[in-house]
Write an enzyme that holds these catalytic residues in place. Structure first.
Site, short mmCIF file in Angstrom:
data_model
loop_
_atom_site.label_atom_id
_atom_site.label_comp_id
_atom_site.label_asym_id
_atom_site.label_seq_id
_atom_site.Cartn_x
_atom_site.Cartn_y
_atom_site.Cartn_z
N TRP A 150 0.80 -1.23 0.00
CA TRP A 150 0.00 0.00 0.00
C TRP A 150 0.83 1.27 0.00
O TRP A 150 0.31 2.36 -0.23
CB TRP A 150 -0.96 0.02 1.19
CG TRP A 150 -0.35 -0.30 2.53
CD1 TRP A 150 -0.43 -1.49 3.19
CD2 TRP A 150 0.41 0.56 3.38
NE1 TRP A 150 0.24 -1.43 4.40
CE2 TRP A 150 0.77 -0.18 4.53
CE3 TRP A 150 0.85 1.88 3.29
CZ2 TRP A 150 1.52 0.36 5.59
CZ3 TRP A 150 1.61 2.43 4.33
CH2 TRP A 150 1.93 1.67 5.45
N ASN A 151 2.13 1.19 0.27
CA ASN A 151 2.89 2.42 0.49
C ASN A 151 3.31 3.16 -0.78
O ASN A 151 3.58 4.36 -0.74
CB ASN A 151 4.11 2.15 1.38
CG ASN A 151 5.02 1.08 0.82
OD1 ASN A 151 4.61 0.21 0.03
ND2 ASN A 151 6.28 1.11 1.21
N LYS A 174 -2.69 -7.79 -8.33
CA LYS A 174 -3.56 -7.54 -7.19
C LYS A 174 -2.99 -6.37 -6.40
O LYS A 174 -2.04 -6.53 -5.64
CB LYS A 174 -3.66 -8.76 -6.28
CG LYS A 174 -4.58 -8.53 -5.07
CD LYS A 174 -4.09 -9.27 -3.84
CE LYS A 174 -4.81 -8.83 -2.58
NZ LYS A 174 -4.57 -7.42 -2.18
N GLY A 227 5.65 -6.69 0.11
CA GLY A 227 4.82 -6.63 1.30
C GLY A 227 5.60 -7.02 2.54
O GLY A 227 6.84 -6.94 2.56
N GLU A 249 9.88 -9.03 -2.20
CA GLU A 249 10.52 -7.82 -1.68
C GLU A 249 9.78 -7.50 -0.39
O GLU A 249 8.64 -7.04 -0.40
CB GLU A 249 10.41 -6.68 -2.70
CG GLU A 249 11.44 -5.57 -2.47
CD GLU A 249 10.93 -4.47 -1.56
OE1 GLU A 249 11.33 -4.47 -0.38
OE2 GLU A 249 10.15 -3.63 -2.01
N LEU A 250 10.46 -7.76 0.75
CA LEU A 250 9.76 -7.79 2.04
C LEU A 250 10.25 -6.68 2.97
O LEU A 250 10.63 -5.60 2.52
CB LEU A 250 9.93 -9.18 2.65
CG LEU A 250 9.51 -10.34 1.74
CD1 LEU A 250 9.81 -11.69 2.39
CD2 LEU A 250 8.05 -10.23 1.35
N CYS A 283 10.18 0.63 2.95
CA CYS A 283 10.97 -0.53 3.39
C CYS A 283 12.46 -0.20 3.50
O CYS A 283 13.21 -0.92 4.17
CB CYS A 283 10.77 -1.71 2.44
SG CYS A 283 11.18 -1.34 0.73
N GLU A 384 10.53 -4.08 12.65
CA GLU A 384 10.28 -2.98 11.73
C GLU A 384 9.15 -2.09 12.24
O GLU A 384 8.06 -2.55 12.51
CB GLU A 384 9.93 -3.54 10.35
CG GLU A 384 9.81 -2.47 9.28
CD GLU A 384 9.56 -3.04 7.89
OE1 GLU A 384 9.94 -2.39 6.90
OE2 GLU A 384 8.99 -4.15 7.79
#
Length: 480
Positions: A150-151, A174, A227, A249-250, A283, A384
């Site tokens: 969402w960022n 999505k 996410g 990509e976390l 992130c 985080e």
């Protein structure tokens, strides 16, 4: 964007099979800014079927033809820059000036993909006989499933769509249910660019009803997801059932190291920008600031003055430096982490509370926060935050800074401010992070390679290495 938005499947706008809708709100005002279709398993099946059917013709087009379509899409994004920036701000809450930067980044990602697809090179190597050559070709995988966070509602969609499609794949996207509107406007531009039906599909909905069936679908050959780390682990486990490729990509927990020989003004500017940009919801944000003890007090004073000068307000106000958190849940999570850090012994120097009164009562605004006297054993150093909280940690030397930076389950981004070339060279060997910013604030480039180590993910995105994630090799033993 207001009103109801349908799903974009096979070049058409179709209602969800469920007949249900998800409300999208502005986090600065709590006003409803749109309703999007609540997709489900049947909608995912329809989108994947459309993408699979389109793959045959799309993959056989030349790379130049595919690039021309992405160039056309990029030009339309450029044309609609202000409209897209306004949508991003309305659904996500970032200041309009930052939303414009996000649109520019999306343009850059699409441009890089279109310009560099011809650089996806194969190999020719000697065969086993004088008459033979061995060809190693690079070919598209098929249907790609993309799940975004969402960022960065627009940039993350562009980051996946551009390289996937230009390499010859088709895609089902999505977007996150909190911020789906920018991606849906991008789908309108896909339609306007006359990209063939089924090549790019967008299915809105939540993780349970759309994300899970997308990951599990037997015809999806690659899942690319941005996410959280817990969500990434679930996706990896689910994808193992069909042994599909996974790119994740976390989360991140970037250390920001300031040595005694650093330019402190430059470092303080960068530290604040890297922590409070997008409300800390990045992130690659500066999640833990390690400062050499010789300059600790001076640095604390510099960042304190800069943080106190930040203006928190409506993201549409040109003078606003920081907008709201994206949701009530996110705000409460950040506040609990700050309170827990204080209980563990951190000193609250600035902020540490929800802002109230006037415009603040209508949204999810949190005060820019500074924690000092933070120690390496505190939970806030290892988990985080993803919010506007700067944690300052004193280190005795470069060795300790490196050791404490590496004492982390994440390994995405890191920052180093020093004028010592020897330290910089040592950092390239010893620091366990996939992306390091030296003497500059954050912000990856489309031509770079954005990737993390450890629990920050698998694979990577952007640049030539990122494009290669969307192709597979095929070995051909060629004889006349």
């Amino acid at each position: 964007m207001t009103g109801k938005s349908n799903l974009f499947i096979n070049g058409n706008w179709v209602a969800p099979k469920s007949g249900e809708w998800i409300t999208v709100e502005n986090p600065a005002t709590k006003a409803v800014v749109g309703e999007v279709a609540k997709g489900g398993h049947a909608d995912v099946d329809a989108a994947v079927a459309a993408a699979k059917s389109a793959f045959v013709g799309w993959s056989r087009r030349t790379a130049t033809e595919r690039a021309d379509y992405i160039h056309a899409l990029k030009d339309l994004v450029k044309r609609d820059k202000e409209k897209l920036a306004a949508i991003i701000t309305s659904e996500m809450g970032k200041p309009l000036k930052e939303a414009r930067i996000e649109v520019d980044f999306a343009i850059g990602l699409l441009r890089f993909a279109a310009e560099n697809v011809l650089r996806l090179q194969g190999e020719i190597i000697p065969g086993s006989s004088p008459e033979e050559k061995i060809l190693i070709d690079r070919v598209p995988l098929g249907v790609v499933g993309a799940i975004t966070a969402w960022n960065f509602p627009l940039a993350l969609c562009a980051r996946k769509i551009g390289p996937a499609v230009v390499a010859g794949n088709t895609i089902v996207v999505k977007p996150h249910e909190l911020t789906p509107l920018a991606c849906l406007h991008l789908a309108k531009l896909v339609e306007e660019a006359k990209i063939p039906h089924g090549v790019i599909n967008v299915v809105t909905g939540d993780g349970k009803d759309v994300g899970v069936p997308l990951v599990a679908h037997k015809d999806i050959k690659l899942i690319t997801m941005t996410g959280s780390t817990p969500a990434g682990k679930k996706i990896m486990a689910a994808a193992s059932e069909t042994l599909k490729e996974v790119r994740l990509e976390l989360g991140g927990k970037a250390p920001f190291m300031v040595m005694e020989d650093a330019d402190l003004d430059k470092a303080a500017d960068a530290a604040v920008a890297a922590r409070f940009g997008n409300g800390g919801q990045v992130c690659t944000s500066n999640e833990r600031t390690y400062i050499h003890e010789a300059v600790y007090d001076r640095f604390v004073q510099k960042v304190r003055e800069k943080i106190e000068a930040l203006k928190v307000g409506l993201p549409t106000d040109p003078s606003t430096d920081m907008g709201p958190k994206v949701s009530e849940d996110e705000l409460n999570k950040v506040h609990e982490m700050v309170e827990h850090a204080v209980r563990q012994g951190a000193r609250l120097a600035i902020g540490g509370k929800r802002l109230t009164g006037g415009i603040y009562d209508k949204g999810y605004f949190y005060a820019p926060t500074l924690l000092t006297d933070v120690t390496q054993d505190m939970d806030i150093v290892h988990n985080e935050v993803f919010g506007p909280v700067m944690s300052l940690i004193r280190v005795k030397d470069f060795d300790q800074a490196i050791a404490w930076a590496n004492d982390c389950r994440y390994g995405l981004s890191a920052y180093l401010f020093t004028n010592d070339l020897g330290r910089i060279l040592r950092m390239t060997r010893d620091l366990e992070f996939g992306e390091v910013y030296v003497n500059r604030p954050g912000g990856e480039a489309p031509q770079g390679f954005h990737h993390g180590y450890k629990e920050s993910g698998l694979g990577g995105e952007d640049g030539q290495h990122g494009m290669e994630a969307y192709v597979q090799t095929k070995t051909i033993y060629l004889n006349g």
